[in-house]
Design an enzyme around this catalytic site. Structure first.
Site, PDB file in Angstrom:
ATOM      1  N   GLY A   9       0.815  -1.213   0.000  1.00  0.00           N
ATOM      2  CA  GLY A   9       0.000   0.000   0.000  1.00  0.00           C
ATOM      3  C   GLY A   9       0.845   1.257   0.000  1.00  0.00           C
ATOM      4  O   GLY A   9       1.183   1.779   1.061  1.00  0.00           O
ATOM      5  N   LEU A  10       1.174   1.750  -1.198  1.00  0.00           N
ATOM      6  CA  LEU A  10       2.031   2.932  -1.304  1.00  0.00           C
ATOM      7  C   LEU A  10       1.218   4.201  -1.565  1.00  0.00           C
ATOM      8  O   LEU A  10       1.513   4.981  -2.460  1.00  0.00           O
ATOM      9  CB  LEU A  10       3.061   2.735  -2.409  1.00  0.00           C
ATOM     10  CG  LEU A  10       4.199   1.755  -2.096  1.00  0.00           C
ATOM     11  CD1 LEU A  10       5.069   1.530  -3.315  1.00  0.00           C
ATOM     12  CD2 LEU A  10       5.042   2.269  -0.921  1.00  0.00           C
ATOM     13  N   VAL A  12      -0.341   7.745   0.508  1.00  0.00           N
ATOM     14  CA  VAL A  12       0.389   8.781   1.257  1.00  0.00           C
ATOM     15  C   VAL A  12       1.028   8.228   2.527  1.00  0.00           C
ATOM     16  O   VAL A  12       2.232   8.391   2.757  1.00  0.00           O
ATOM     17  CB  VAL A  12      -0.557   9.956   1.599  1.00  0.00           C
ATOM     18  CG1 VAL A  12       0.143  10.936   2.534  1.00  0.00           C
ATOM     19  CG2 VAL A  12      -0.987  10.672   0.331  1.00  0.00           C
ATOM     20  N   ASN A  32       2.455  -2.630  -4.276  1.00  0.00           N
ATOM     21  CA  ASN A  32       1.193  -1.918  -4.397  1.00  0.00           C
ATOM     22  C   ASN A  32       0.340  -2.639  -5.438  1.00  0.00           C
ATOM     23  O   ASN A  32       0.861  -3.176  -6.420  1.00  0.00           O
ATOM     24  CB  ASN A  32       1.418  -0.463  -4.819  1.00  0.00           C
ATOM     25  CG  ASN A  32       0.188   0.392  -4.598  1.00  0.00           C
ATOM     26  OD1 ASN A  32      -0.093   0.804  -3.476  1.00  0.00           O
ATOM     27  ND2 ASN A  32      -0.578   0.647  -5.659  1.00  0.00           N
ATOM     28  N   LYS A  75      -7.092   0.474   2.628  1.00  0.00           N
ATOM     29  CA  LYS A  75      -8.386   0.934   3.120  1.00  0.00           C
ATOM     30  C   LYS A  75      -9.021  -0.106   4.032  1.00  0.00           C
ATOM     31  O   LYS A  75      -9.031  -1.305   3.733  1.00  0.00           O
ATOM     32  CB  LYS A  75      -9.311   1.231   1.939  1.00  0.00           C
ATOM     33  CG  LYS A  75     -10.632   1.864   2.332  1.00  0.00           C
ATOM     34  CD  LYS A  75     -11.456   2.196   1.106  1.00  0.00           C
ATOM     35  CE  LYS A  75     -12.785   2.831   1.510  1.00  0.00           C
ATOM     36  NZ  LYS A  75     -13.626   3.140   0.324  1.00  0.00           N
ATOM     37  N   SER A 128      -0.872   7.008  14.067  1.00  0.00           N
ATOM     38  CA  SER A 128      -1.413   8.363  14.050  1.00  0.00           C
ATOM     39  C   SER A 128      -0.327   9.397  13.804  1.00  0.00           C
ATOM     40  O   SER A 128       0.801   9.251  14.268  1.00  0.00           O
ATOM     41  CB  SER A 128      -2.107   8.685  15.379  1.00  0.00           C
ATOM     42  OG  SER A 128      -2.582  10.021  15.378  1.00  0.00           O
ATOM     43  N   GLY A 130      -0.715  11.438  10.645  1.00  0.00           N
ATOM     44  CA  GLY A 130      -0.887  11.921   9.284  1.00  0.00           C
ATOM     45  C   GLY A 130       0.367  11.734   8.444  1.00  0.00           C
ATOM     46  O   GLY A 130       1.278  10.980   8.798  1.00  0.00           O
ATOM     47  N   LYS A 183      -6.613   3.234  19.204  1.00  0.00           N
ATOM     48  CA  LYS A 183      -6.530   4.192  18.104  1.00  0.00           C
ATOM     49  C   LYS A 183      -7.904   4.797  17.798  1.00  0.00           C
ATOM     50  O   LYS A 183      -8.023   5.977  17.496  1.00  0.00           O
ATOM     51  CB  LYS A 183      -5.970   3.504  16.847  1.00  0.00           C
ATOM     52  CG  LYS A 183      -5.936   4.384  15.580  1.00  0.00           C
ATOM     53  CD  LYS A 183      -5.134   5.676  15.788  1.00  0.00           C
ATOM     54  CE  LYS A 183      -4.724   6.348  14.494  1.00  0.00           C
ATOM     55  NZ  LYS A 183      -5.808   6.678  13.565  1.00  0.00           N
ATOM     56  N   HIS A 186      -8.568   7.333  20.400  1.00  0.00           N
ATOM     57  CA  HIS A 186      -7.711   8.477  20.037  1.00  0.00           C
ATOM     58  C   HIS A 186      -8.418   9.342  18.998  1.00  0.00           C
ATOM     59  O   HIS A 186      -8.490  10.566  19.117  1.00  0.00           O
ATOM     60  CB  HIS A 186      -6.379   7.960  19.498  1.00  0.00           C
ATOM     61  CG  HIS A 186      -5.573   8.964  18.730  1.00  0.00           C
ATOM     62  ND1 HIS A 186      -5.896   9.333  17.434  1.00  0.00           N
ATOM     63  CD2 HIS A 186      -4.461   9.671  19.039  1.00  0.00           C
ATOM     64  CE1 HIS A 186      -5.038  10.232  17.000  1.00  0.00           C
ATOM     65  NE2 HIS A 186      -4.142  10.442  17.956  1.00  0.00           N
ATOM     66  N   ASN A 187      -8.957   8.705  17.957  1.00  0.00           N
ATOM     67  CA  ASN A 187      -9.620   9.458  16.900  1.00  0.00           C
ATOM     68  C   ASN A 187     -10.897  10.120  17.400  1.00  0.00           C
ATOM     69  O   ASN A 187     -11.245  11.224  16.971  1.00  0.00           O
ATOM     70  CB  ASN A 187      -9.929   8.545  15.714  1.00  0.00           C
ATOM     71  CG  ASN A 187      -8.704   8.249  14.875  1.00  0.00           C
ATOM     72  OD1 ASN A 187      -7.576   8.298  15.366  1.00  0.00           O
ATOM     73  ND2 ASN A 187      -8.903   7.939  13.611  1.00  0.00           N
ATOM     74  N   GLU A 190      -9.866  13.106  19.139  1.00  0.00           N
ATOM     75  CA  GLU A 190      -9.471  14.047  18.085  1.00  0.00           C
ATOM     76  C   GLU A 190     -10.700  14.772  17.531  1.00  0.00           C
ATOM     77  O   GLU A 190     -10.685  16.000  17.351  1.00  0.00           O
ATOM     78  CB  GLU A 190      -8.766  13.270  16.978  1.00  0.00           C
ATOM     79  CG  GLU A 190      -8.309  14.083  15.781  1.00  0.00           C
ATOM     80  CD  GLU A 190      -7.742  13.169  14.704  1.00  0.00           C
ATOM     81  OE1 GLU A 190      -8.189  13.288  13.545  1.00  0.00           O
ATOM     82  OE2 GLU A 190      -6.869  12.342  15.025  1.00  0.00           O
ATOM     83  N   TYR A 191     -11.784  14.021  17.280  1.00  0.00           N
ATOM     84  CA  TYR A 191     -13.036  14.640  16.831  1.00  0.00           C
ATOM     85  C   TYR A 191     -13.487  15.709  17.837  1.00  0.00           C
ATOM     86  O   TYR A 191     -13.894  16.808  17.462  1.00  0.00           O
ATOM     87  CB  TYR A 191     -14.144  13.582  16.725  1.00  0.00           C
ATOM     88  CG  TYR A 191     -14.287  12.884  15.409  1.00  0.00           C
ATOM     89  CD1 TYR A 191     -13.211  12.217  14.817  1.00  0.00           C
ATOM     90  CD2 TYR A 191     -15.504  12.838  14.753  1.00  0.00           C
ATOM     91  CE1 TYR A 191     -13.354  11.543  13.615  1.00  0.00           C
ATOM     92  CE2 TYR A 191     -15.661  12.162  13.551  1.00  0.00           C
ATOM     93  CZ  TYR A 191     -14.583  11.513  12.984  1.00  0.00           C
ATOM     94  OH  TYR A 191     -14.732  10.848  11.797  1.00  0.00           O
ATOM     95  N   ARG A 287     -20.610  17.258  12.879  1.00  0.00           N
ATOM     96  CA  ARG A 287     -20.183  17.045  11.493  1.00  0.00           C
ATOM     97  C   ARG A 287     -21.380  16.668  10.624  1.00  0.00           C
ATOM     98  O   ARG A 287     -21.496  17.117   9.479  1.00  0.00           O
ATOM     99  CB  ARG A 287     -19.112  15.955  11.424  1.00  0.00           C
ATOM    100  CG  ARG A 287     -17.805  16.341  12.085  1.00  0.00           C
ATOM    101  CD  ARG A 287     -16.680  15.415  11.646  1.00  0.00           C
ATOM    102  NE  ARG A 287     -15.445  15.674  12.397  1.00  0.00           N
ATOM    103  CZ  ARG A 287     -14.269  15.159  12.087  1.00  0.00           C
ATOM    104  NH1 ARG A 287     -14.162  14.338  11.046  1.00  0.00           N
ATOM    105  NH2 ARG A 287     -13.194  15.433  12.805  1.00  0.00           N
TER     106      ARG A 287
END
Length: 482
Positions: A9-10, A12, A32, A75, A128, A130, A183, A186-187, A190-191, A287
């Site tokens: 998976g290449l 970002v 990939n 994904k 985490s 980015g 995780k 954590h997210n 973050e929200y 959101r």
């Protein structure tokens, strides 16, 4: 020469993570699904570096040192299961499959059991930080097959972010889905953090009439205080960013927010565990409300709010906003840790709450100076049931609560929504209440559904029913659900 680890998976995150690995002295085999991307990477950012470009999964696995370590950054969902099936035939007993995506933790529990049944090991890890974190050092939260940890530990801890004291922001979290659960929380936090900063921004912009430049300066000051954090830092930069024509980019962005599901998963998990993650829930719903842009545009034409404007001490309100944001942030983490405690009990995970705070100290999106205090709290009392009961956080919230209340009252008066900060205050008031009106709620449930209730003057676990109408008889519902 064979590679230390392979990555599928290449995109970002994958591309930046393997560059990070290579820069720390590891040889990485890469693959990939679109193989042209492999050739492009090897000829571009990966040129003259210790990478092995592979055009098939079989080729990738053949180029790995044993125990083979195959990491996927694809994904979440079916793609992960599909790749697992394609990888397994090319591995031998004791080899390791790693999922570094944002998979839902029940899937990781299932996949760990399945992969182990094939004689292999499995790790589901949160990553985490980015794009920049992947390249320079992310926060890494691994869980899964415990015996796999020693094989991946040297790589993960070397590529992770480091605290100022040199501690890696990566430690073993727990069995099966524990890493992806942490995780996910954590997210969710973050929200909440992002939504509360947005509410503060709206109050400053619409309530106090502040310019982007003024808000930029305020955030710059706040980032030198107890609010020092990555999200305050980037918000400061966003508010100061202009195009070549001198236009503020923030003012050109459509006010509809997206989500990838991890915040929603956190809220749903909280409901499943019976934990009051009210702040994160409101952040998710905010959101959803933002996405109703066309409806809101039409509603704005027919629904009116208060016509008052702010006429008080602007500097004092800015300070109140700072304190309200800080207190609400404490509540956000308190709720997140409550959920992790409940899930750990349910799944028999031995989570180290202090270590989790340490993992979040660097590299990740919610990194802040604040997290050091959370680690101190759990180091002092590993059995702490709620952060609000730690002396440091108790004092911080109590000192801020007058400002917190003034902010909420002013937001109501001005008609500016503050769902997350408001929910944080309501949670604080509810949690500190010895008695809540749930006695009336239980009476209502018993009245219409004979759901029974407990009594103040009887032992817990004894249930009673009242024939409220005289027509219901003595039969009560067999299930009592709090």
């Amino acid at each position: 020469m064979k590679a230390d680890i392979g990555l599928i998976g290449l995109a970002v995150m994958g591309e930046n993570l393997v560059l990070n690995m290579e820069s720390k002295g590891f040889t990485v085999a890469v693959f990939n699904r679109t193989v042209e991307k492999v050739d492009k990477f090897i000829a571009g950012r990966g040129a003259d570096k210790n990478f092995i470009g592979c055009h098939s999964i079989e080729d990738l696995c053949a180029n790995l040192e044993r125990p083979r370590k195959v990491m996927m950054l694809v994904k979440a969902g079916q793609a992960v299961d599909d790749f697992i099936e394609k990888i397994i035939p090319h591995l031998e007993e004791g080899d390791i499959i790693i999922d570094g995506g944002n998979s839902h933790y029940p899937d990781t529990i299932r996949r760990t059991e399945y992969v182990e049944s094939k004689g292999l090991l499995y790790i589901g890890t949160g990553v985490s930080g980015g794009e920049e974190g992947a390249l320079l050092g992310p926060s890494i939260m691994p869980g899964g097959s415990p015996t796999a940890w020693e094989a991946v530990k040297p790589i993960f801890q070397k590529i992770s972010a480091q605290t100022d004291a040199g501690e890696p922001c990566c430690e073993w979290v727990g069995e099966n889905g524990a890493g992806h659960f942490v995780k996910m929380v954590h997210n969710g936090i973050e929200y909440g953090d992002m939504q509360m900063i947005c509410e503060t921004y709206q109050m400053m912009k619409e309530g106090l009439g502040m310019s982007n430049e003024e808000m930029h300066e305020v955030l710059k000051e706040w980032n030198e205080t107890e609010l020092d954090s990555y999200l305050i830092e980037i918000t400061r930069d966003i508010l100061g960013y202009k195009t070549e024509d001198g236009e503020a980019v923030i003012d050109q962005i459509l006010d509809t927010a997206g989500q990838k599901g991890t915040g929603k998963w956190t809220a749903v998990s909280a409901l499943d565990c019976g934990q009051p993650l009210t702040l994160i829930g409101e952040a998710v719903f905010a959101r959803c409300l933002s996405a109703l842009k066309d409806e809101r545009v039409e509603a704005a034409k027919v629904l009116s709010g208060p016509s008052t404007s702010f006429d008080g001490d602007k500097a004092a309100m800015i300070d109140d906003l700072k304190q309200a944001l800080y207190a609400s942030k404490i509540v956000s983490y308190a709720q997140g840790y409550q959920l992790m405690r409940a899930a750990a009990e349910e799944h028999e995970w031995k989570l180290n709450n202090g270590e989790i705070a340490l993992m979040w100290r660097g590299g990740c999106i919610i990194r802040s100076v604040f997290l050091g205090k959370i680690k101190d709290a759990f180091d002092t009392n590993p059995d702490l049931v709620n952060l609000l009961l730690d002396p440091f956080f108790k004092e911080a919230v109590e000192n801020a609560q007058s400002a917190w209340r003034r902010v909420i009252m002013k937001s109501v008066e001005l008609g500016i929504p503050m769902p997350a900060i408001g929910a944080a205050l309501a949670y604080f008031d509810g949690y500190r209440s010895e008695r809540l009106p749930a006695n009336l709620l239980q009476a209502q449930r018993d009245y219409f559904g004979a759901h029974t209730y407990e009594r103040l003057d009887k032992p817990r676990g004894e249930f009673f029913h009242t024939n409220w109408t005289g027509r219901g008889g003595d039969t009560a519902a067999s299930t009592y659900i709090v």
